[in-house]
Motif scaffolding. Structure first.
Motif, PDB file in Angstrom:
ATOM      1  N   LYS A   1      57.335  32.116 -36.158  1.00  0.00           N
ATOM      2  CA  LYS A   1      56.922  33.411 -35.179  1.00  0.00           C
ATOM      3  C   LYS A   1      55.359  33.077 -35.210  1.00  0.00           C
ATOM      4  O   LYS A   1      54.821  33.179 -33.934  1.00  0.00           O
ATOM      5  N   ILE A   2      54.807  32.725 -36.100  1.00  0.00           N
ATOM      6  CA  ILE A   2      53.222  32.380 -36.165  1.00  0.00           C
ATOM      7  C   ILE A   2      53.306  31.083 -35.150  1.00  0.00           C
ATOM      8  O   ILE A   2      52.293  31.176 -34.397  1.00  0.00           O
ATOM      9  N   GLU A   3      53.991  30.073 -35.500  1.00  0.00           N
ATOM     10  CA  GLU A   3      53.734  28.819 -34.714  1.00  0.00           C
ATOM     11  C   GLU A   3      53.951  29.121 -33.027  1.00  0.00           C
ATOM     12  O   GLU A   3      53.074  28.581 -32.459  1.00  0.00           O
ATOM     13  N   ARG A   4      55.041  29.980 -32.718  1.00  0.00           N
ATOM     14  CA  ARG A   4      55.100  30.347 -31.485  1.00  0.00           C
ATOM     15  C   ARG A   4      53.940  31.019 -31.000  1.00  0.00           C
ATOM     16  O   ARG A   4      53.427  30.668 -29.681  1.00  0.00           O
ATOM     17  N   PHE A   5      53.482  32.017 -31.507  1.00  0.00           N
ATOM     18  CA  PHE A   5      52.317  32.637 -31.260  1.00  0.00           C
ATOM     19  C   PHE A   5      51.024  31.809 -30.923  1.00  0.00           C
ATOM     20  O   PHE A   5      50.073  31.875 -29.913  1.00  0.00           O
TER      21      PHE A   5
ATOM     22  N   PRO B   1      44.873  28.163 -35.937  1.00  0.00           N
ATOM     23  CA  PRO B   1      45.568  28.471 -37.292  1.00  0.00           C
ATOM     24  C   PRO B   1      44.715  29.161 -38.144  1.00  0.00           C
ATOM     25  O   PRO B   1      45.002  30.311 -38.650  1.00  0.00           O
ATOM     26  N   THR B   2      43.635  28.901 -38.223  1.00  0.00           N
ATOM     27  CA  THR B   2      42.544  29.222 -39.217  1.00  0.00           C
ATOM     28  C   THR B   2      42.056  30.728 -38.827  1.00  0.00           C
ATOM     29  O   THR B   2      41.829  31.764 -39.705  1.00  0.00           O
TER      30      THR B   2
ATOM     31  N   PHE C   1      43.816  32.696 -36.845  1.00  0.00           N
ATOM     32  CA  PHE C   1      44.969  33.629 -37.152  1.00  0.00           C
ATOM     33  C   PHE C   1      45.005  34.231 -38.568  1.00  0.00           C
ATOM     34  O   PHE C   1      45.076  35.488 -38.689  1.00  0.00           O
ATOM     35  N   GLY C   2      44.854  33.186 -39.266  1.00  0.00           N
ATOM     36  CA  GLY C   2      44.753  33.610 -40.938  1.00  0.00           C
ATOM     37  C   GLY C   2      43.822  34.718 -41.187  1.00  0.00           C
ATOM     38  O   GLY C   2      44.111  35.585 -42.092  1.00  0.00           O
ATOM     39  N   ARG C   3      42.480  34.252 -40.630  1.00  0.00           N
ATOM     40  CA  ARG C   3      41.438  35.381 -41.084  1.00  0.00           C
ATOM     41  C   ARG C   3      41.755  36.549 -40.463  1.00  0.00           C
ATOM     42  O   ARG C   3      41.635  37.445 -41.123  1.00  0.00           O
ATOM     43  N   ILE C   4      42.221  36.815 -39.188  1.00  0.00           N
ATOM     44  CA  ILE C   4      42.679  38.069 -38.590  1.00  0.00           C
ATOM     45  C   ILE C   4      43.855  38.594 -39.291  1.00  0.00           C
ATOM     46  O   ILE C   4      43.705  39.782 -39.734  1.00  0.00           O
ATOM     47  N   ALA C   5      44.931  38.142 -39.897  1.00  0.00           N
ATOM     48  CA  ALA C   5      45.926  38.714 -40.356  1.00  0.00           C
ATOM     49  C   ALA C   5      45.708  39.143 -41.708  1.00  0.00           C
ATOM     50  O   ALA C   5      46.229  40.268 -42.033  1.00  0.00           O
ATOM     51  N   VAL C   6      45.230  38.147 -42.393  1.00  0.00           N
ATOM     52  CA  VAL C   6      45.149  38.502 -43.992  1.00  0.00           C
ATOM     53  C   VAL C   6      43.970  37.925 -44.527  1.00  0.00           C
ATOM     54  O   VAL C   6      43.757  38.181 -45.830  1.00  0.00           O
ATOM     55  N   ASN C   7      42.992  37.768 -43.943  1.00  0.00           N
ATOM     56  CA  ASN C   7      41.478  37.395 -44.147  1.00  0.00           C
ATOM     57  C   ASN C   7      41.694  36.059 -45.004  1.00  0.00           C
ATOM     58  O   ASN C   7      40.894  35.872 -46.282  1.00  0.00           O
ATOM     59  N   ASP C   8      42.785  35.073 -44.609  1.00  0.00           N
ATOM     60  CA  ASP C   8      42.729  33.956 -45.349  1.00  0.00           C
ATOM     61  C   ASP C   8      42.919  32.586 -44.294  1.00  0.00           C
ATOM     62  O   ASP C   8      44.105  32.389 -43.926  1.00  0.00           O
TER      63      ASP C   8
ATOM     64  N   ARG D   1      43.348  29.637 -44.688  1.00  0.00           N
ATOM     65  CA  ARG D   1      44.333  28.687 -45.282  1.00  0.00           C
ATOM     66  C   ARG D   1      45.731  29.398 -44.974  1.00  0.00           C
ATOM     67  O   ARG D   1      46.663  28.465 -45.315  1.00  0.00           O
ATOM     68  N   LEU D   2      45.981  30.420 -44.457  1.00  0.00           N
ATOM     69  CA  LEU D   2      47.069  30.928 -44.513  1.00  0.00           C
ATOM     70  C   LEU D   2      48.365  29.938 -43.982  1.00  0.00           C
ATOM     71  O   LEU D   2      49.518  29.686 -44.239  1.00  0.00           O
ATOM     72  N   VAL D   3      48.103  29.691 -42.726  1.00  0.00           N
ATOM     73  CA  VAL D   3      49.105  28.868 -41.877  1.00  0.00           C
ATOM     74  C   VAL D   3      49.149  27.539 -42.391  1.00  0.00           C
ATOM     75  O   VAL D   3      50.642  27.147 -42.588  1.00  0.00           O
ATOM     76  N   GLY D   4      48.064  26.832 -42.834  1.00  0.00           N
ATOM     77  CA  GLY D   4      48.130  25.525 -43.596  1.00  0.00           C
ATOM     78  C   GLY D   4      49.082  25.586 -44.578  1.00  0.00           C
ATOM     79  O   GLY D   4      49.894  24.710 -45.040  1.00  0.00           O
ATOM     80  N   ASP D   5      48.980  26.539 -45.593  1.00  0.00           N
ATOM     81  CA  ASP D   5      49.303  26.632 -46.672  1.00  0.00           C
ATOM     82  C   ASP D   5      51.097  27.192 -46.503  1.00  0.00           C
ATOM     83  O   ASP D   5      51.785  26.527 -47.084  1.00  0.00           O
ATOM     84  N   MET D   6      51.399  27.862 -45.490  1.00  0.00           N
ATOM     85  CA  MET D   6      52.832  27.964 -44.932  1.00  0.00           C
ATOM     86  C   MET D   6      53.376  26.871 -44.558  1.00  0.00           C
ATOM     87  O   MET D   6      54.619  26.416 -44.901  1.00  0.00           O
ATOM     88  N   ARG D   7      52.813  26.048 -43.706  1.00  0.00           N
ATOM     89  CA  ARG D   7      53.264  24.770 -43.334  1.00  0.00           C
ATOM     90  C   ARG D   7      53.439  23.750 -44.604  1.00  0.00           C
ATOM     91  O   ARG D   7      54.429  22.945 -44.510  1.00  0.00           O
TER      92      ARG D   7
END
Length: 60
Positions: A5-9, A17-18, A20-27, A29-35
């Motif tokens: 879902k994130i990748e599609r967005f 991705p950085t 998005f991570g900041r907006i979503a959860v203040n991180d 590295r979120l997307v990179g870590d999930m990858r």
């Protein structure tokens, strides 16, 4: 599932991705870590879904 879902967005909006991570959860590295295999917990998933809804206007 959540990562897809994130990748599609990210593809649709060209948002980094950085950001998005900041907006979503203040991180930034979120997307990179999930990858790399990070599995977010239920509260993090809820925050990600809320951010996706807000950013796509799904709640309007």
């Amino acid at each position: 599932m959540m990562l897809s879902k994130i990748e599609r967005f990210l593809r649709q909006t060209a948002m980094p991705p950085t950001k998005f991570g900041r907006i979503a959860v203040n991180d930034p590295r979120l997307v990179g870590d999930m990858r790399r295999g990070r599995e977010p917990g239920p509260r993090t998933i809820a925050r990600i879904e809320a951010a996706l809804d807000l950013l796509t206007g799904a709640d309007q």
